[in-house]
Scaffold this motif. Structure first.
Motif, PDB file in Angstrom:
ATOM      1  N   THR A 145      52.515  84.290  30.557  1.00 58.69           N
ATOM      2  CA  THR A 145      51.513  84.459  31.626  1.00 58.69           C
ATOM      3  C   THR A 145      50.437  85.478  31.242  1.00 58.69           C
ATOM      4  O   THR A 145      49.295  85.364  31.696  1.00 58.69           O
ATOM      5  N   ILE A 146      50.806  86.476  30.423  1.00 50.53           N
ATOM      6  CA  ILE A 146      49.810  87.467  29.999  1.00 50.53           C
ATOM      7  C   ILE A 146      48.741  86.798  29.147  1.00 50.53           C
ATOM      8  O   ILE A 146      47.540  87.039  29.320  1.00 50.53           O
ATOM      9  N   ARG A 147      49.175  85.920  28.252  1.00 55.58           N
ATOM     10  CA  ARG A 147      48.201  85.211  27.421  1.00 55.58           C
ATOM     11  C   ARG A 147      47.331  84.283  28.268  1.00 55.58           C
ATOM     12  O   ARG A 147      46.124  84.175  28.042  1.00 55.58           O
ATOM     13  N   GLN A 148      47.929  83.621  29.232  1.00 50.14           N
ATOM     14  CA  GLN A 148      47.171  82.741  30.116  1.00 50.14           C
ATOM     15  C   GLN A 148      46.095  83.514  30.862  1.00 50.14           C
ATOM     16  O   GLN A 148      44.953  83.057  31.003  1.00 50.14           O
ATOM     17  N   GLU A 149      46.467  84.698  31.360  1.00 50.00           N
ATOM     18  CA  GLU A 149      45.494  85.504  32.105  1.00 50.00           C
ATOM     19  C   GLU A 149      44.375  85.999  31.189  1.00 50.00           C
ATOM     20  O   GLU A 149      43.200  85.977  31.555  1.00 50.00           O
ATOM     21  N   LEU A 150      44.745  86.415  29.981  1.00 50.47           N
ATOM     22  CA  LEU A 150      43.740  86.876  29.033  1.00 50.47           C
ATOM     23  C   LEU A 150      42.777  85.742  28.683  1.00 50.47           C
ATOM     24  O   LEU A 150      41.555  85.930  28.650  1.00 50.47           O
ATOM     25  N   GLN A 151      43.318  84.564  28.431  1.00 48.97           N
ATOM     26  CA  GLN A 151      42.474  83.415  28.108  1.00 48.97           C
ATOM     27  C   GLN A 151      41.589  83.039  29.297  1.00 48.97           C
ATOM     28  O   GLN A 151      40.441  82.606  29.110  1.00 48.97           O
ATOM     29  N   TYR A 152      42.099  83.205  30.497  1.00 50.86           N
ATOM     30  CA  TYR A 152      41.294  82.915  31.685  1.00 50.86           C
ATOM     31  C   TYR A 152      40.037  83.780  31.704  1.00 50.86           C
ATOM     32  O   TYR A 152      38.927  83.281  31.906  1.00 50.86           O
ATOM     33  N   TRP A 153      40.203  85.068  31.458  1.00 55.50           N
ATOM     34  CA  TRP A 153      39.051  85.975  31.514  1.00 55.50           C
ATOM     35  C   TRP A 153      38.098  85.754  30.349  1.00 55.50           C
ATOM     36  O   TRP A 153      36.885  85.915  30.482  1.00 55.50           O
ATOM     37  N   LYS A 172      36.522  91.843  35.985  1.00 50.91           N
ATOM     38  CA  LYS A 172      36.911  91.400  34.646  1.00 50.91           C
ATOM     39  C   LYS A 172      37.271  92.584  33.759  1.00 50.91           C
ATOM     40  O   LYS A 172      38.296  92.555  33.058  1.00 50.91           O
ATOM     41  N   ALA A 212      40.610  93.995  34.869  1.00 52.30           N
ATOM     42  CA  ALA A 212      41.726  93.091  34.602  1.00 52.30           C
ATOM     43  C   ALA A 212      42.077  93.063  33.114  1.00 52.30           C
ATOM     44  O   ALA A 212      43.261  93.140  32.738  1.00 52.30           O
ATOM     45  N   LEU A 241      45.452  94.420  31.011  1.00 52.17           N
ATOM     46  CA  LEU A 241      46.215  93.631  30.042  1.00 52.17           C
ATOM     47  C   LEU A 241      46.348  94.387  28.722  1.00 52.17           C
ATOM     48  O   LEU A 241      47.415  94.362  28.091  1.00 52.17           O
TER      49      LEU A 241
END
Length: 323
Positions: free
Chosen positions: A247-255, A266, A269, A273
Motif C-alpha cells: 500500500t505504501i508503494r501504491q500511495e507513492l505512485q498515486y502522488w 502532496k 503526504a 511516506l
C-alpha cells in the motif's frame, strides 16, 4: 576564522570584468545574472586552494571568476531547458527577456569564461584549458542525463549519483584543481584536490536534496517541497521507490502520477511516506560518507595542517548549511 578578504577580493574583481556593451540586449542579461549574487563557492574554492601552495593567491582571482562565469552560463541555459521562472528569487533571463536572448548572452558568457581562465602563466595555460574543457563537457553530460531521467521510470540511485557527479561535483573538483595548478602543485596533489571537490560536491547536492524536503522554509530561501511537486528524481525519491511495496508503494505512485492535487497535501503526504521508509536517514548516511571522503582526501594533501584550516572551515560551513 574569516573568509571576508577572499570574498571581498572576488566581488571587487567581478565588478571590473567587462563583457561588452553593444548591442545592450546582448550584454545587459549577463550583468543581470552576475549581479544576482549566489554563494560564489567555486571561485572561493579556487583561491583557497591556490593559497595552500602560494602566498600570492591573488593571481588566482580572475581565473577563478572564469569558473563562476561558466557556472552562471550553465544556469542561464539550464533555466531555459527547465522553463524555470525564477533564479535566486528573481526572474530568469529567458523570462525577463526571451529564450533567444538568453541563449546568445549565455554563449558570450562562455567566451568570457575562457578569456578569464586565460589569465594564467603561459606555462600553465594548456594544462588549465585541458582540465577545464573536460569538466565543462562533463557538466553538459550531466545535464543531458538529467533531462533523460525525466522520461525514464527505471532510474537507479547509482545513475542519479553519477548524474549529479557530472552536473554539479566535477566543477567543484575543477575549481580546487585549478587553484592547485595556479599555486604550483604537482599532478598527484592536483588529482587529490579534484577528488576532494568531487566528493564534497556530491555531498553538497545530496544536502540540497534533503533541504528541499526537510529544510526550514525561513532559512532555505525557496519553496520547500519543490522537488516533490515536480516529481524530480532525487536520491530521496529513488530510495523511496526502491524500498516501497504494498500500500505504501501504491500511495507513492498515486502522488507521482496525480495530475491534479493540492500542493501542500502532496508535499506532506510524500514526506510522510519518506519518513515511514527511512529515506532521510539513508540519504544522510550517503551524504555524510561523501563529505567524509572529501575531508579524507584533504587530509592526504602534502601541505601543513595549519594551511588547510581555512578550507576545512569552509567545508564545515557547507556541511552545516541550512540554505
Amino acid at each position: 576564522m574569516s573568509l571576508t578578504k577572499y570574498t571581498a577580493a572576488l566581488e571587487e574583481a567581478l565588478l571590473t570584468v567587462t563583457y561588452g556593451s553593444t548591442p545592450p540586449e546582448l550584454y545587459e542579461p549577463i550583468h543581470y545574472i552576475m549581479s544576482l549574487g549566489g554563494k560564489r563557492m567555486r571561485p572561493l574554492l579556487t583561491v583557497l586552494s591556490a593559497e595552500l601552495f602560494t602566498d600570492d593567491w591573488q593571481k588566482a582571482v580572475f581565473p577563478a571568476l572564469g569558473v563562476e562565469v561558466f557556472h552562471n552560463f550553465t544556469l542561464m541555459h539550464d533555466d531555459i531547458m527547465d522553463r524555470a521562472p525564477l533564479r535566486r528569487g528573481h526572474h530568469t533571463v529567458h523570462e525577463k527577456w526571451n529564450d533567444n536572448v538568453a541563449i546568445l548572452s549565455g554563449d558570450v558568457m562562455l567566451v568570457s569564461a575562457y578569456e578569464l581562465l586565460s589569465e594564467v602563466e603561459d606555462g600553465k595555460l594548456k594544462r588549465v584549458l585541458k582540465r577545464f574543457n573536460r569538466a565543462a563537457a562533463e557538466v553538459c553530460e550531466g545535464q543531458q542525463f538529467d533531462m533523460n531521467f525525466e522520461k525514464r521510470q527505471d532510474v537507479t540511485k547509482e545513475e542519479y549519483l553519477e548524474m549529479i557527479r557530472l552536473k554539479t561535483a566535477v566543477l567543484l573538483g575543477f575549481a580546487l584543481e585549478l587553484g592547485g595548478i595556479l599555486g604550483g602543485a604537482d599532478e598527484h596533489t592536483c588529482a587529490l584536490l579534484k577528488k576532494t571537490g568531487d566528493a564534497i560536491g556530491l555531498g553538497f547536492q545530496l544536502k540540497d536534496d534533503l533541504l528541499d524536503v526537510y529544510g526550514d522554509p525561513d532559512k532555505f530561501g525557496k519553496l520547500v517541497g519543490g522537488d516533490i511537486l515536480a516529481n524530480k528524481k532525487t536520491f530521496l525519491l529513488l530510495d523511496a521507490l526502491e524500498k516501497a511495496d504494498g500500500t505504501i508503494r501504491q500511495e507513492l505512485q498515486y502522488w507521482i502520477t496525480a495530475k491534479e492535487f493540492n500542493a501542500i497535501e502532496k508535499v506532506q503526504a510524500v514526506t510522510a511516506l519518506y519518513d515511514l521508509l527511512g529515506v532521510r536517514s539513508t540519504s544522510e548516511q550517503v551524504m555524510n560518507a561523501y563529505f567524509d571522503e572529501g575531508l579524507g582526501y584533504l587530509s592526504q594533501l602534502p601541505v601543513a595542517e595549519e594551511k588547510k584550516q581555512l578550507l576545512r572551515f569552509y567545508f564545515s560551513d557547507l556541511i552545516a548549511r541550512e540554505r
